[in-house]
Every structure is written in C-alpha cells, then in structure tokens.
Design an enzyme around this catalytic site. Structure first.
Site, PDB file in Angstrom:
ATOM      1  N   HIS A 168      -9.329   1.058   4.912  1.00  0.00           N
ATOM      2  CA  HIS A 168      -8.263   1.461   5.681  1.00  0.00           C
ATOM      3  C   HIS A 168      -8.269   2.295   6.887  1.00  0.00           C
ATOM      4  CE1 HIS A 168      -4.047   2.502   6.513  1.00  0.00           C
ATOM      5  NE2 HIS A 168      -3.550   1.367   5.902  1.00  0.00           N
TER       6      HIS A 168
ATOM      7  N   GLY B 115       2.586   2.185  10.797  1.00  0.00           N
ATOM      8  CA  GLY B 115       3.577   2.883  10.875  1.00  0.00           C
ATOM      9  C   GLY B 115       4.446   3.477  12.119  1.00  0.00           C
TER      10      GLY B 115
ATOM     11  N   GLU C 208      -5.413  -5.060  10.432  1.00  0.00           N
ATOM     12  CA  GLU C 208      -4.322  -4.148  10.713  1.00  0.00           C
ATOM     13  C   GLU C 208      -4.577  -3.336  12.033  1.00  0.00           C
ATOM     14  OE1 GLU C 208      -2.536  -2.942   6.821  1.00  0.00           O
ATOM     15  OE2 GLU C 208      -4.278  -1.633   7.223  1.00  0.00           O
TER      16      GLU C 208
ATOM     17  N   GLU D 137      -6.744   4.810   7.852  1.00  0.00           N
ATOM     18  CA  GLU D 137      -6.501   6.271   7.797  1.00  0.00           C
ATOM     19  C   GLU D 137      -7.495   6.760   7.145  1.00  0.00           C
ATOM     20  OE1 GLU D 137      -2.708   5.545   5.431  1.00  0.00           O
ATOM     21  OE2 GLU D 137      -1.829   5.007   7.535  1.00  0.00           O
TER      22      GLU D 137
ATOM     23  N   SER E 116       3.232  -2.265  10.161  1.00  0.00           N
ATOM     24  CA  SER E 116       4.761  -2.699  10.714  1.00  0.00           C
ATOM     25  C   SER E 116       5.544  -3.918   9.976  1.00  0.00           C
ATOM     26  CB  SER E 116       5.282  -2.270  12.083  1.00  0.00           C
ATOM     27  OG  SER E 116       4.795  -0.715  12.078  1.00  0.00           O
TER      28      SER E 116
ATOM     29  N   ASN F 223       0.851  -1.052   0.075  1.00  0.00           N
ATOM     30  CA  ASN F 223      -0.146   0.056  -0.004  1.00  0.00           C
ATOM     31  C   ASN F 223       0.937   1.367   0.068  1.00  0.00           C
ATOM     32  OD1 ASN F 223      -1.754   1.984   0.530  1.00  0.00           O
ATOM     33  ND2 ASN F 223      -2.265   1.632   2.595  1.00  0.00           N
ATOM     34  N   TRP F 224       1.109   1.863  -1.353  1.00  0.00           N
ATOM     35  CA  TRP F 224       1.901   3.112  -1.333  1.00  0.00           C
ATOM     36  C   TRP F 224       1.305   4.035  -0.615  1.00  0.00           C
ATOM     37  CZ3 TRP F 224       5.035   3.574  -6.628  1.00  0.00           C
ATOM     38  CH2 TRP F 224       5.751   2.444  -6.650  1.00  0.00           C
ATOM     39  N   LYS F 225      -0.169   3.987  -0.116  1.00  0.00           N
ATOM     40  CA  LYS F 225      -0.642   5.389   0.388  1.00  0.00           C
ATOM     41  C   LYS F 225      -0.433   6.758  -0.650  1.00  0.00           C
ATOM     42  CE  LYS F 225       0.080   3.414   4.789  1.00  0.00           C
ATOM     43  NZ  LYS F 225       0.197   3.503   6.096  1.00  0.00           N
TER      44      LYS F 225
ATOM     45  N   GLY G  87       2.834  -1.223   4.282  1.00  0.00           N
ATOM     46  CA  GLY G  87       2.776   0.073   3.888  1.00  0.00           C
ATOM     47  C   GLY G  87       4.023   0.727   3.413  1.00  0.00           C
ATOM     48  N   GLY G  88       4.723   1.209   4.588  1.00  0.00           N
ATOM     49  CA  GLY G  88       6.256   1.825   4.380  1.00  0.00           C
ATOM     50  C   GLY G  88       7.250   0.915   3.728  1.00  0.00           C
TER      51      GLY G  88
END
Ligand code: PEP
Length: 255
Positions: free
Chosen positions: A101, A177, A171, A103, A216, A13-15, A237-238
């Site tokens: 998600h 993150g 999640e 966010e 993470s 997930n590149w957000k 994610g990251g």
C-alpha cells in the site's frame, strides 16, 4: 475470455482504524452479504487492523464475508518484533493480505522488491496477495503514470503469481483519501495497460487476475468506476468504515 468472466472483489481497508466496538459495522456487512436475498456476483472483504483479524475471522466464520490483513512480514516466524507473518494472518482467519500500500511504501520505505517478497510470503502461507501500485501526483503531472505502474507491476509481483493467489490494486496515490478520482477514461487506460502487462507475463492467469481500482471510491461514484473495462472491483479506504456506505459500494454489483 471476457473481463465480465472475472469475479469482482470489493475489499475494505480499515487502515489504523477500529476498536472492538467498531466491529458492529463489520457484522452489519457480514449479515447483509450472508442474507438469503444477497445474490450479487461479487466477493466482499474487510481488512481490519491486525488486532482485529482473528476476532473478525471468528465472527465471519468462513462465510461470505472474507477477512484480510493489511501487511505481512516476509518470514514465517522469527525475531521481528512488532511484525506479523502471513502464516499468522492465515491462522487468524484471513484469506488475503494487502501488500505495498502506498502508505506503507511512504511510511516504512517499502520498495518494489520488499512488496514482491511480501506477496510471495502471502502465497507461501496460502493467502492471496493484494498488490498495490499507483503513481504520485508528481509522476502523473510528469506524464509518467504508465511507466510507473508498469515498473511497479513488473517488480512488485512475484514470478509465481496466478489468478487465484494474486490481485492487483491500482491506487493513484493522489486519489487516496482526497476525494479526487481519475476520469473514467484515465482509469480505463491504466487498467487496460495493466491487463496487457499481466497477460504478457502470466498468459491466461494474467487475463483472469483481478484488477481493483482504489482511491476515493464512494457510494456515488462506485457504479461508474466499477463499470469500466478491466476494473474488477474496488479497494476502499474511508468509505469502508461505515457499513451503509460500504454496502452501497458493494451494491454497484447488484444485490
Ligand atoms: C486506500 O487507502 O486503499 C484507499 C483507497 O483509501 P480511500 O478509499 O479512503 O481513498
């Protein structure tokens, strides 16, 4: 039906990260998973920002690298300025879309019923819905994790869900993150409870529905997390922004 019969998925997930210049990382992933020597029994997906879905869809060319969206509207089209429909994502080359998600739940006030309608829209368009659920730090501290996750699952997943058109992503919000992850025992407990709820509601489809862990996931913890019962892959994610890190996570399933 054993958990090991479920084909895992590692999805990045590149957000809101990524310009055209950053696609070199996605191409590196594409080339690695398309190479003749890559035989790992795992599906690999990148969900870039909406601006890059079509170009990545074209670069992926229907090969082993799958492309997903990060959100969709419930309608197929209409007067919804700034929104993207599931049909548009499908047209651009996506095979899946993330919905719910944390966010988006936090930034856009999305509630379970919105998430359920988005998942149904994804399925209508022929996309798999990656439905995100997970508790906040406060809910965890109050020992509400299983209640929250069961409620989100019940209300965010549409009735027509099947193993082919729906993927669950557990999640924990506090793990996203932050570099924090639940213990392996905690992940096993939550994923086990999700599996029970899915089987109760969807029968054989519930037994085969993929349950991803997200929060993470990094190259150095992926192997342990991915080996837990009822963990059928990861939402990353990251660590999905750098091809080498992402490929090391994919490598938890062998190469
Ligand atoms: C996510 O946002 O879906 C996620 C899992 O992020 P990270 O891997 O950076 O914790």
């Amino acid at each position: 039906m054993s958990d090991s019969d479920v084909r895992p998925l590692v999805a990045g997930n590149w957000k809101m990260h990524g310009l055209k210049a950053g696609l070199d990382q996605a191409l590196k992933v594409r080339d690695a998973v398309s190479a003749a020597g890559f035989a790992a029994p795992v599906d690999v997906m990148i969900c870039p920002p909406a601006t890059l879905v079509m170009v990545l869809g074209e670069l992926a060319g229907g090969g082993r690298l799958l492309v997903g969206g990060q959100d969709c509207h419930t309608a197929a089209q209409g007067a919804h300025t700034g929104d993207v429909s599931a049909e548009m994502l499908k047209d651009a080359g996506a095979t899946a879309v993330i919905v719910g998600h944390s966010e988006r739940r936090a930034d856009h006030g999305e509630m379970d019923r919105h998430v359920r309608d988005k998942a149904a829209a994804a399925n209508r368009a022929g996309l798999s819905a990656i439905v995100c659920i997970g508790e906040t730090a406060g809910q965890r501290a109050a020992d509400l994790t299983l209640d929250v996750v069961r409620r989100q699952l019940e209300n965010s997943v549409p009735d027509g869900a099947t193993a082919a058109n729906t993927i669950i992503a557990y999640e924990p919000v506090w793990a996203i993150g932050t570099g924090l992850t639940p213990t392996a025992d905690d992940v096993e407990t939550v994923h086990g409870a999700i599996r029970v709820a899915l089987v109760q509601r969807f029968g054989e489809d519930g037994a085969r529905m993929r349950i991803l862990y997200g929060g993470s996931v990094k190259p150095d913890n992926a192997r342990e997390l991915m080996s837990i019962d009822n963990v059928n892959g990861a939402l990353v994610g990251g660590a999905s922004l750098k091809a080498d890190d992402f490929l090391r996570i994919v490598g938890a399933y062998g190469t």
